[in-house]
Motif scaffolding. Structure first.
Motif, short mmCIF file in Angstrom:
data_model
loop_
_atom_site.label_atom_id
_atom_site.label_comp_id
_atom_site.label_asym_id
_atom_site.label_seq_id
_atom_site.Cartn_x
_atom_site.Cartn_y
_atom_site.Cartn_z
N MET A 351 1.21 -1.39 0.15
CA MET A 351 -0.05 -0.04 -0.23
C MET A 351 1.24 0.66 -0.04
O MET A 351 0.71 2.12 -0.17
CB MET A 351 -1.03 -0.30 0.88
N LYS A 352 2.42 1.07 1.22
CA LYS A 352 2.90 2.96 1.10
C LYS A 352 3.73 2.28 -0.39
O LYS A 352 3.53 3.91 -0.63
CB LYS A 352 3.57 2.16 1.96
N ARG A 353 4.03 1.56 -1.00
CA ARG A 353 4.86 1.33 -2.09
C ARG A 353 4.31 2.14 -3.08
O ARG A 353 4.51 3.45 -4.35
CB ARG A 353 5.34 -0.24 -2.29
N THR A 354 3.09 2.36 -3.46
CA THR A 354 1.77 2.33 -4.86
C THR A 354 1.26 3.47 -4.25
O THR A 354 1.56 3.95 -5.19
CB THR A 354 -0.02 0.92 -4.30
N ALA A 355 1.40 3.92 -3.32
CA ALA A 355 1.08 5.67 -3.26
C ALA A 355 2.45 6.68 -3.08
O ALA A 355 2.43 7.13 -4.11
CB ALA A 355 0.87 5.69 -1.14
N LEU A 356 3.54 5.55 -2.48
CA LEU A 356 4.77 6.66 -3.04
C LEU A 356 4.92 6.80 -4.49
O LEU A 356 5.25 7.83 -5.33
CB LEU A 356 5.75 6.06 -2.21
N ASP A 357 4.66 5.55 -5.51
CA ASP A 357 4.57 5.49 -6.39
C ASP A 357 3.91 6.80 -7.63
O ASP A 357 4.34 7.00 -8.53
CB ASP A 357 5.21 3.74 -6.97
N ALA A 358 2.84 6.39 -6.61
CA ALA A 358 1.71 7.45 -7.19
C ALA A 358 2.19 8.43 -7.73
O ALA A 358 2.07 9.56 -8.73
CB ALA A 358 0.76 6.86 -6.98
N VAL A 359 3.37 8.80 -6.71
CA VAL A 359 3.64 10.89 -6.53
C VAL A 359 4.50 10.87 -6.87
O VAL A 359 5.62 11.81 -7.79
CB VAL A 359 3.72 10.88 -5.01
#
Length: 569
Positions: A351-359
């Motif tokens: 979940m964190k990686r997905t959110a950070l990668d989206a940014v």
């Protein structure tokens, strides 16, 4: 002994190794004895405000009270650092020298009621009137500053005290008060058991750590409790790094100053919130709206300050005690008396990686002449040494690293001033941190803040410390501009914009090694060169103001969506 000798000896007995300050006529008597009789390092700054912020950051990193001093002409200049320390629960011992007792009543130059001035932003404010009382008052100062909720203590020293002599028979210190927290009271045992029961009954619990968790040095036991019960751990911005942010249970920062949408949404959907060392202030709770309807949640709250417990949310269980000691007892109960609930393992990594990668992969076009602060944070996160300390302050300089930098080792690796939030903090904090740590220091600042502290570039250069100042420049008070334009539909530039300055030339004049980042490809080599250069470094990067590219501030993001403006979330 004279007063100067007595003060120095009492500082030594309390384990003090550094004092931050600025000279004045009312303190010369102290310096004379200092030079001849003490090895305590005097860190000379160019502004009393810098000394106060540096001492505050030094205390945060070392776990020892920070010590600062200022002369009577500059006595008012330490109020920003003292206020930040008071609100952040950081112990400082502040010596302000003064003209002779009662000479202020005759309108002696620089005379002001220092005691009254600092009474509201200190735990106690003392006035030394004779040398014989110095040991007692200094023992009390360290005891008061480090016990209970830590906070600053002010000591007013008239000029004659430094030369006056007395027979001193009580020259000793209590070692308990060389560090903080000095004592670790455990919260009511029955309430601890009740809180534990609520956590185990809960379906979607979350632990929310403020900087009180860092003050208590409770990282290990918080991580242990979280792992035993599989409870995610979120932090406020000042609490960033309570547990490693790469840990599977680390939710990272929440709130309105660096909380991303995924983390804010997660705590909004939790059914039980366990506050640890948090005063539940406005920024950490998005003006107290972050958790939705309070009546739909179960709130538990652990804090050393009884005034904080249940202050803003209706708590089912309030725990007044030291965070580390109380949680250690909670873990002990889990080990010895309780069957752990059968919960599936929680892993927030994807979940964190997905959110950070989206940014990181958003690739929002930047206004002409600017470089993405997201890319700056992304690269720094990849190359930052584990022993580095990052300082920042409100504005672009804090909002992106607060959200995007990953603290990989628990502790005070990221230092901000989000208790008071005044400008001009990060560079002085970097100075203080550099005297408390051997690793490189990265100080994020904005040009609004930098103007407050340029004089202390000389302090950085003279110190020989490895400090890199990164200026995220946009030629405006960007936070105020963003707030005014996005939320209040005010035409902000007439109050926020200012003229351009050639900051590289200024930094070069102080002897800094300088660089200017103008493209994304220049970010990594510039950062690597600065971090690897043992000395004073300055990097400038032009970034968009907060009304052009909207950062991680929930009400701003909402406005950006309504106004069809680009934003990160």
């Amino acid at each position: 002994m004279n007063g100067a000798q007595t003060i120095l000896k009492m500082l030594e007995l309390h384990g003090v190794t550094h004092v931050f300050g600025l000279p004045g006529e009312t303190t010369i008597g102290w310096y004379k004895e200092w030079q001849e009789h003490s090895d305590i390092e005097y860190v000379l700054t160019r502004d009393e405000r810098t000394a106060s912020y540096a001492a505050e950051a030094y205390a945060k990193v070392t776990g020892r009270p920070g010590v600062l001093e200022a002369p009577s002409p500059g006595v008012t200049h330490c109020t920003p650092g003292m206020t930040e320390a008071y609100l952040s629960s950081v112990p400082l011992i502040y010596f302000s020298s003064d003209i002779p007792i009662n000479q202020d009543k005759k309108h002696g130059l620089t005379g002001v009621d220092q005691t009254a001035l600092y009474a509201s932003i200190s735990k106690e404010s003392f006035h030394i009137t004779n040398v014989k009382e110095i040991p007692f008052l200094m023992r009390r100062a360290f005891r008061v500053a480090t016990s209970g909720r830590p906070a600053p203590v002010h000591i007013r020293v008239p000029i004659n005290i430094f030369q006056d002599e007395a027979e001193i028979a009580d020259l000793y210190a209590d070692p308990d008060y060389q560090v903080y927290p000095a004592h670790r009271p455990v919260a009511d045992h029955g309430k601890v058991r009740t809180a534990l029961a609520r956590l185990m009954e809960s379906e979607r619990p979350v632990i929310v750590c403020g900087q009180g968790a860092l003050i208590s040095r409770a990282s290990s036991v918080i991580q242990e409790l979280a792992e035993m019960l599989q409870i995610p751990v979120a932090t406020t911005t000042p609490g960033k790094g309570t547990i490693p942010e790469t840990h599977p249970l680390a939710l990272r920062v929440i709130g309105a100053r660096g909380g991303m949408e995924y983390s804010n949404e997660y705590v909004r959907n939790a059914d039980t919130i366990f506050f640890v060392g948090s005063n539940t202030d406005s920024s950490g709770t998005d003006h107290w709206k972050l958790y939705g309807l309070p009546e739909s949640k179960t709130f538990l709250h652990l804090d050393i300050a009884e005034a904080h417990v249940g202050n803003n949310f209706p708590v089912e269980v309030g725990l007044v005690g030291d965070a580390r000691a109380t949680l250690e007892y909670m873990v002990e109960l889990l080990r010895s008396e309780t069957s752990l609930p059968e919960r599936p393992a929680v892993d927030l990594s994807e979940m964190k990686r997905t959110a950070l990668d989206a940014v990181f992969n958003a690739n929002i076009p930047m206004p002409e002449g600017t470089v993405s602060p997201v890319k700056l944070s992304q690269v720094l996160d990849e190359i930052l040494p584990p022993d580095a300390i990052v300082t920042s302050e409100p504005g672009v300089s804090a909002i992106y690293p607060s959200a995007l930098l990953s603290v990989r080792e628990a502790g005070r690796r990221y230092i901000t001033n989000y208790s008071m939030g005044a400008l001009g903090y990060s560079v002085p904090a970097g100075i203080g941190a550099s005297f408390a740590s051997d690793g490189p220091i990265i100080s994020f600042t904005g040009d609004g803040s930098l103007a407050f502290v340029l004089g202390d570039f000389e302090t950085i250069k003279r110190s020989g410390k490895n400090i890199t100042v990164i200026l995220t420049r946009n030629d405006t008070y960007g936070w105020i501009r963003g707030e005014a334009i996005l939320l209040d539909d005010v035409d902000a530039p007439w109050t926020t914009d200012f003229g351009a300055v050639d900051y590289l030339k200024v930094a070069e004049g102080f002897g800094f090694t300088t660089d200017r980042i103008t493209t994304e490809s220049e970010i990594e080599p510039a950062l690597r060169a600065a971090i690897g250069n043992e000395g004073a470094n300055f990097i400038e990067i032009m970034v968009p103001s907060q009304d052009k590219i909207i950062p991680f501030v929930p009400p701003w993001v909402k406005a950006a969506r309504e106004k069809n403006l680009p934003y990160f979330y």
